[in-house]
Write a protein that holds these residues in place. Structure first.
Motif, short mmCIF file in Angstrom:
data_model
loop_
_atom_site.label_atom_id
_atom_site.label_comp_id
_atom_site.label_asym_id
_atom_site.label_seq_id
_atom_site.Cartn_x
_atom_site.Cartn_y
_atom_site.Cartn_z
N UNK A 108 0.84 -1.21 0.00
CA UNK A 108 0.00 0.00 0.00
C UNK A 108 0.87 1.25 0.00
N UNK A 109 0.35 2.30 -0.60
CA UNK A 109 0.95 3.62 -0.44
C UNK A 109 0.03 4.44 0.46
N UNK A 110 0.58 5.42 1.18
CA UNK A 110 1.98 5.82 1.21
C UNK A 110 2.83 4.87 2.04
N UNK A 111 4.12 4.93 1.74
CA UNK A 111 5.10 4.19 2.50
C UNK A 111 6.33 5.09 2.53
N UNK A 112 7.00 5.16 3.65
CA UNK A 112 8.17 6.05 3.70
C UNK A 112 9.40 5.26 4.12
N UNK B 238 -0.79 5.75 6.35
CA UNK B 238 -0.75 7.21 6.34
C UNK B 238 -0.87 7.83 7.72
N UNK B 239 -1.82 7.36 8.52
CA UNK B 239 -2.03 8.01 9.82
C UNK B 239 -0.92 7.68 10.81
N UNK B 240 -0.33 6.49 10.68
CA UNK B 240 0.82 6.16 11.54
C UNK B 240 2.02 7.02 11.15
N UNK B 241 2.19 7.25 9.85
CA UNK B 241 3.32 8.06 9.39
C UNK B 241 3.18 9.50 9.89
N UNK B 242 2.00 10.08 9.73
CA UNK B 242 1.87 11.49 10.15
C UNK B 242 1.96 11.61 11.67
N UNK B 243 1.49 10.61 12.40
CA UNK B 243 1.65 10.64 13.86
C UNK B 243 3.13 10.61 14.22
#
Lengths: 198, 198
Positions: B51-55, B66-71
Motif C-alpha cells: 500500500x501507499x503511502x510508505x516512507x 498514512x495516519x501512523x506516518x503522520x503521527x
C-alpha cells in the motif's frame, strides 16, 4: 470508567482486556448491536458514530474507536513502546488492523456466525483478503514472538481480537502455525478466558 | 526521508502536507497504483501490505499507513494536542477516518474518477455511508473551527484529504456548509495548492 460494549465483538473485548491488564476499574455495560442498541438516541448522544466500543471516562467525557481507547488507557504503560520507531510500527499495525484485517476477518465471521451465511457463499474477495491478512501476520511473526519488539504491545492486543476468532468465518488457523502459536502466547499474556469460538 | 506515494491518493497527500508543514526534508517518489507499482517485488520488500503511502525514514527504516506516518512525523509538534484527552479524541478521528470515511468517500471517488463508473451506478450503501460520514463531520463542526480543540491537528489533516475531493465521487459539498468552510480553513493552514478535483 464505563465501557459500553458487545461481548460478541472483538473490538469491544480489546478494551476490556486492556483495562483488566492495566488494573483499571470499570463497569461493563452490555450493548447488543444485533438488537440495535448502539443506534438508540441515548447511545448516539454519547457516540454519534453509533459504534461500540464506547467509553465514558472517570471524568464523564466520552471516547470511541477501540484502538483510540486502548491507546488512551495504555499511555505511559509498557503496552506502548518507549522507542519512537517501535511506537510508530505499533501504530502502523493498529491502522492496518482497522483497514486491512477487521473488514475481512471480522466481517466474514459476522456473516457466517451471526447472519447464518454458509462459508461457501462468502464473497470470494472477502475470503481472499482475509487470508492475505492472516498470511501477512504469519510472515511478520517469522522469528518474532510479538508483532513489535520483544514484548506484548497494543499491536498484539488489537490484532489478536479477531484473529483468534477467524475460524468462525471459515479461515483455517492451522494454515498459519506461527499465528496459532502467537495467539496462545497473547491469550496467556492477557489472561483471556472467553473461548475464541463458540 | 523518502515518501513513496501516488499523487492521486489523499492518503499519500496527507503525508506530504504534514512533512511540508513541519519543514521536513523529503524526496517524493511517485508510485502509480493503477499501474501496479505498489505490487512489485521491490515495493513489497519495503511494505508487505503493498500500500501507499510508505516512507523510508532518514535512518533507512520503513514505515507505512498514512495516519501512523503522520503521527510519527508530528511527534512533539503542535499538530498533536498536548492534552491527553484531546490527543485521544484526535486518535478517535484518525481511526474513524480509516474505518468509516475513507472506505466510502474515497472509494466512491475512485470508482467514479478512475474506474469510470457513473455516479448513478454506485452501490447505494456506499453513497449512504459516505453521506453519513460527511454529515457526521458537519455535526462535529457545529461551533468549532477545527475537529479537536481550537487549532489545526492531525485529525483535520487526515479528514480533509478525501473530504475535499468528495465531489469527485458524486457527493455535494454544498449540502454540508460547515464542512465546506472547514475545508477552506484547513487548505489555507496547510497551504494546499493542488486542486481538490480535476
Amino acid at each position: 470508567m464505563q465501557i459500553f460494549g458487545d461481548s460478541k465483538s472483538g473490538n469491544c473485548l480489546k478494551v476490556r482486556w486492556t483495562a483488566e491488564l492495566l488494573g483499571r476499574d470499570f463497569t461493563w455495560i452490555e450493548v447488543d448491536i444485533l438488537q440495535g442498541q448502539s443506534r438508540t438516541a441515548e447511545f448516539l448522544a454519547m457516540n454519534p458514530a453509533g459504534q461500540v466500543p464506547s467509553v465514558i471516562l472517570d471524568d464523564g467525557r466520552p471516547l470511541a474507536q477501540s484502538n483510540a481507547i486502548i491507546l488512551h488507557l495504555a499511555e505511559g504503560s509498557g503496552l506502548i513502546p518507549s522507542d519512537a520507531y517501535e511506537r510508530a510500527r505499533m501504530l502502523e499495525w493498529l491502522f492496518w488492523e482497522q483497514y486491512s484485517h477487521e473488514p475481512y476477518v471480522a466481517v466474514a465471521r459476522f456473516q457466517v456466525k451471526y447472519q447464518g451465511r454458509p462459508v461457501a457463499e462468502l464473497d470470494p474477495k472477502l475470503v481472499e483478503r482475509g487470508r492475505a491478512a492472516l498470511q501477512r501476520l504469519e510472515d511478520a511473526l517469522q522469528g518474532s514472538k510479538f508483532l513489535v519488539g520483544n514484548g506484548l504491545t497494543l499491536a498484539d492486543v488489537s490484532l489478536v481480537a479477531y484473529t483468534r476468532m477467524a475460524e468462525d468465518g471459515g479461515f483455517r488457523l492451522a494454515d498459519y502455525p506461527r499465528v496459532e502459536a502467537w495467539i496462545a502466547r497473547v491469550e496467556q499474556a492477557l489472561d483471556i478466558r472467553e473461548p475464541a469460538t463458540a
